[in-house]
Design a protein around this motif. Structure first.
Motif, PDB file in Angstrom:
ATOM      1  N   ASP A  42      24.678 -23.863 -47.990  1.00  0.00           N
ATOM      2  CA  ASP A  42      25.043 -25.271 -47.876  1.00  0.00           C
ATOM      3  C   ASP A  42      26.523 -25.343 -47.500  1.00  0.00           C
ATOM      4  O   ASP A  42      27.392 -25.025 -48.308  1.00  0.00           O
ATOM      5  N   MET A  43      26.803 -25.757 -46.274  1.00  0.00           N
ATOM      6  CA  MET A  43      28.183 -25.742 -45.787  1.00  0.00           C
ATOM      7  C   MET A  43      29.062 -26.795 -46.469  1.00  0.00           C
ATOM      8  O   MET A  43      30.277 -26.789 -46.306  1.00  0.00           O
ATOM      9  N   ASN A  44      28.420 -27.705 -47.225  1.00  0.00           N
ATOM     10  CA  ASN A  44      29.224 -28.676 -47.979  1.00  0.00           C
ATOM     11  C   ASN A  44      29.559 -28.151 -49.372  1.00  0.00           C
ATOM     12  O   ASN A  44      30.160 -28.849 -50.184  1.00  0.00           O
ATOM     13  N   ASN A  45      29.115 -26.944 -49.672  1.00  0.00           N
ATOM     14  CA  ASN A  45      29.351 -26.383 -51.005  1.00  0.00           C
ATOM     15  C   ASN A  45      29.972 -24.988 -50.887  1.00  0.00           C
ATOM     16  O   ASN A  45      29.515 -24.041 -51.515  1.00  0.00           O
ATOM     17  N   ILE A  46      30.965 -24.881 -50.023  1.00  0.00           N
ATOM     18  CA  ILE A  46      31.679 -23.606 -49.885  1.00  0.00           C
ATOM     19  C   ILE A  46      33.179 -23.869 -49.978  1.00  0.00           C
ATOM     20  O   ILE A  46      33.626 -24.977 -49.676  1.00  0.00           O
ATOM     21  N   PRO A  47      33.943 -22.866 -50.398  1.00  0.00           N
ATOM     22  CA  PRO A  47      35.379 -23.098 -50.531  1.00  0.00           C
ATOM     23  C   PRO A  47      36.133 -23.097 -49.194  1.00  0.00           C
ATOM     24  O   PRO A  47      37.263 -23.532 -49.132  1.00  0.00           O
ATOM     25  N   GLY A  48      35.505 -22.605 -48.130  1.00  0.00           N
ATOM     26  CA  GLY A  48      36.198 -22.651 -46.838  1.00  0.00           C
ATOM     27  C   GLY A  48      35.726 -21.581 -45.878  1.00  0.00           C
ATOM     28  O   GLY A  48      34.753 -20.857 -46.139  1.00  0.00           O
ATOM     29  N   GLY A  49      36.406 -21.506 -44.788  1.00  0.00           N
ATOM     30  CA  GLY A  49      36.071 -20.540 -43.752  1.00  0.00           C
ATOM     31  C   GLY A  49      37.105 -20.665 -42.651  1.00  0.00           C
ATOM     32  O   GLY A  49      38.119 -21.321 -42.832  1.00  0.00           O
ATOM     33  N   GLY A  50      36.848 -20.035 -41.522  1.00  0.00           N
ATOM     34  CA  GLY A  50      37.836 -20.117 -40.452  1.00  0.00           C
ATOM     35  C   GLY A  50      37.268 -19.691 -39.120  1.00  0.00           C
ATOM     36  O   GLY A  50      36.097 -19.291 -39.025  1.00  0.00           O
ATOM     37  N   LEU A 104      29.796 -24.802 -37.327  1.00  0.00           N
ATOM     38  CA  LEU A 104      28.972 -24.372 -38.463  1.00  0.00           C
ATOM     39  C   LEU A 104      28.987 -25.441 -39.553  1.00  0.00           C
ATOM     40  O   LEU A 104      27.970 -25.771 -40.150  1.00  0.00           O
ATOM     41  N   LYS A 105      30.169 -25.979 -39.794  1.00  0.00           N
ATOM     42  CA  LYS A 105      30.333 -27.011 -40.828  1.00  0.00           C
ATOM     43  C   LYS A 105      29.507 -28.241 -40.472  1.00  0.00           C
ATOM     44  O   LYS A 105      28.873 -28.850 -41.343  1.00  0.00           O
ATOM     45  N   ASN A 106      29.469 -28.575 -39.210  1.00  0.00           N
ATOM     46  CA  ASN A 106      28.719 -29.759 -38.765  1.00  0.00           C
ATOM     47  C   ASN A 106      27.206 -29.584 -38.897  1.00  0.00           C
ATOM     48  O   ASN A 106      26.473 -30.556 -38.907  1.00  0.00           O
ATOM     49  N   GLN A 107      26.768 -28.317 -38.976  1.00  0.00           N
ATOM     50  CA  GLN A 107      25.331 -28.074 -39.097  1.00  0.00           C
ATOM     51  C   GLN A 107      24.803 -28.377 -40.501  1.00  0.00           C
ATOM     52  O   GLN A 107      23.615 -28.330 -40.742  1.00  0.00           O
ATOM     53  N   GLU A 108      25.693 -28.616 -41.449  1.00  0.00           N
ATOM     54  CA  GLU A 108      25.338 -28.914 -42.848  1.00  0.00           C
ATOM     55  C   GLU A 108      24.814 -27.671 -43.582  1.00  0.00           C
ATOM     56  O   GLU A 108      25.296 -27.319 -44.646  1.00  0.00           O
TER      57      GLU A 108
END
Lengths: 181, 444
Positions: free
Chosen positions: B209-217, B224-228
């Protein structure tokens, strides 16, 4: 490609400031950091300057004029931030300190990256005075057109051409021979 | 020349991405929290105690008694800049580690403080010292850098720069360190051909779940974030060890759609381990990775930083001949404690000139001019943009004109503050006038 980029830039500027900053980091962060490195030649300082750059962009994005190109505007901010750093009185102490250390004092991390590669041209370009170095980096590393360089550095295209020409002479002296177009 | 210079500069700078997840996190933390953040970056080694020597030299008033060695060093640096250092000399000792806030330079809008950390009984302080959790009350944005390390006394000197605005001037501030890292080491994931480590079978995946991660880059992070939700590799699906060190393990490598995923599990006992993978194609061009961080409870992904999945976009079927390499940094020591000093940051009011005037800068109007040893500050109202940055020169009584190239700007709530720094500190009694966009303003 450039047209697509401009369209993306145009669309994103209607989004929230957080979205805009994320876009700028994703789209331009890597190339801006590499540009910053060519000015300060130190990874830790590059990180710090990049943060200052982001803060400046964040604070000034509302004043960005749409008719300008976002990429050129970002480069101008990054370049000005680097020059601010290089010219600050405090940095003079550290750069003078830095100058008296030899290559072998580089951190282990730097050494892993650098190794003993044959990078004579890169070293020669990075040892040029800033006014020539920045133009070489923009022209031959970032593949900017003369017009884009002129926009990013806020100078006439004729000055850009002159500096390229003089920079090449200096490079020839440093490399002791010809350089290839 | 284009290709050769590009290739060499990439080699010189390093072909792995300079852009890191920490850059984004640090930026948004500083914007949202307005003060304290956790810094994650590598440090450059400095091998001399020049600044320590200078601070001792000028704060102890022994300028006539320094040794020839120090004399040489002083001749290398700007004495004017060195004289700006104001001694503070506040100390704090915790768990046999002594922190001393040695000196500061403050011009009312920006402060630079010098701090030493010394291990009184061991080797916990070294040249790779990295402040992990530290704060300066009232500062909106700051960074730290080790500028010197003395092997004999186990003392590191740090320079901490704070851009805190006027609220720092004349205020008692508290500088506090709560944890630091040291004994850093680098590790190389040696170059391997993908064919030798990639399992091309269909991969077992888990949903993230990309809305439940501390981050990325990285470049792909936004999409990826937009894919949910995205699919990541099943942690440790194979018994084969691909690569393992004390602080990290490559737990899985596989293809998910047209992307190569390389999964790393971090050993939680090591704080702030980080690094990058690089994928190189047959032509020698490098492909930059994007990354996402997450946790795993044995069956599902969770919020956490236990795992990092590095993701590369690969196209076609030639990827098997690509080569994967990587560089990682870990810290051998993570020390917590409470080192705290309180001191007053005071700009020298006596060496500051202030005058009111009005000038249209195009987009904003400046109405106040301040001159101090570090440069000139213009304040005003309106909207600042890079295009309406004025040119500022200082004219001395002897006729010399000093151009102030360097500038910093703050544009907040309609107020504009522009700082123009002088290469060398200005002696205010020698200033005749300030020239702004060609208009001369005489200083009385």
């Amino acid at each position: 490609m450039e047209k697509e980029e401009l369209e993306k830039d145009e669309v994103i500027l209607n989004e929230s400031i957080e979205e805009v900053m994320n876009y700028i980091i994703d789209q331009y962060g890597e190339e801006i950091k590499r540009l910053i490195f060519t000015y300060v030649k130190n990874y830790a300082t590059t990180d710090d300057i990049f943060q200052e750059f982001l803060i400046k962009v964040y604070k000034n994005i509302s004043g960005f004029k749409r008719e300008a190109k976002l990429r050129s505007w970002l480069y101008r901010i990054a370049i000005n931030t680097c020059k601010d750093y290089l010219r600050s009185p405090i940095n003079r102490i550290f750069s003078l300190n830095d100058a008296i250390f030899s290559e072998k004092e580089k951190s282990a991390e730097d050494m892993v990256i650098l190794k003993e590669n044959n990078v004579q041209l890169a070293k020669a370009v990075l040892s040029l005075p800033i006014k020539y170095r920045e133009i070489f980096v923009l022209r031959f590393y970032q593949s900017f057109s003369l017009q884009q360089i002129s926009e990013a550095l806020n100078m006439k295209e004729s000055t850009v051409k002159t500096r390229i020409s003089r920079g090449k002479s200096k490079l020839r002296q440093k490399l002791g021979g010809d350089i290839y177009e | 020349m284009n290709n050769r210079l590009k290739k060499e500069l990439d080699q010189y700078i390093g072909e792995f991405p300079l852009l890191k997840e920490e850059d984004r996190v640090k930026f948004f933390t500083s914007i949202h929290n307005g003060g304290k953040y956790r810094k994650k970056r590598s440090l450059k080694k400095w091998m001399s105690s020049i600044l320590v020597s200078l601070v001792i030299l000028f704060s102890a008033g022994v300028a006539t008694a320094y040794t020839p060695f120090i004399n040489n060093l002083v001749s290398l640096v700007s004495p004017e800049a060195a004289l700006l250092l104001k001694p503070i000399e506040e100390t704090s000792v915790y768990n046999d580690i002594k922190m001393e806030t040695v000196a500061a330079v403050n011009d009312g809008e920006m402060a630079v403080i010098y701090v030493t950390l010394q291990d009184l009984s061991g080797d916990r302080i070294d040249s790779t010292l990295d402040l992990y959790d530290f704060s300066l009350s009232g500062a909106q944005m700051f960074n730290s850098q080790v500028i010197a390390f003395d092997e004999t006394t186990k003392t590191a000197t740090l320079r901490i720069q704070a851009n805190g605005g006027e609220e720092l001037n004349g205020e008692k501030v508290k500088f506090q360190i709560e944890s630091f890292l040291s004994n850093k080491d680098t590790h190389e994931f040696e170059t391997r051909e993908l064919a030798s480590i990639l399992n091309e079978d269909a991969q077992n995946t888990v949903t993230l779940d990309m809305n439940n991660i501390p981050g990325g880059g990285g470049e792909l992070y936004r999409s990826l974030k937009n894919q949910e939700t995205i699919q990541v590799l099943q942690p440790k699906s194979s018994n084969t060890t691909i690569y393992e060190t004390e602080f990290m393990e490559v737990t899985n490598i596989g293809l998910i759609e047209d992307r190569l995923h390389v999964q790393v599990r971090w050993n939680g006992e090591y704080v702030d381990s980080h690094g990058q993978f690089t994928l190189t194609d047959q032509t020698g061009s490098s492909i930059k990775s994007s990354s996402v961080n997450f946790g795993f409870d044995g069956s599902n992904t969770t919020y956490g930083r236990e795992y990092t999945e590095y993701i590369f976009k690969v196209e076609g079927s030639s990827h098997l001949s690509y080569e994967l390499s990587g560089n990682f940094v870990t810290s051998g020591l993570y020390e917590e404690g409470k080192w705290s000093t309180t001191f007053k940051l005071q700009a020298e009011e006596t060496s500051m000139l202030e005058t009111k005037f009005e000038m249209n800068m195009g987009g904003w109007t400046s109405n106040k001019l301040t001159i101090h040893p570090l440069g000139v500050t213009l304040k005003g109202e309106g909207s600042y943009a890079e295009g309406n940055k004025p040119n500022v020169d200082v004219k001395l009584k002897n006729g010399e004109v000093i151009t102030l190239h360097s500038s910093k700007s703050i544009n907040k709530n309609g107020e504009v503050i522009m700082k123009f720094e002088s290469d060398i500190p200005l002696n205010l009694i020698e200033i005749e006038s300030v020239i702004i966009n060609g208009t001369e303003k005489t200083i009385k």
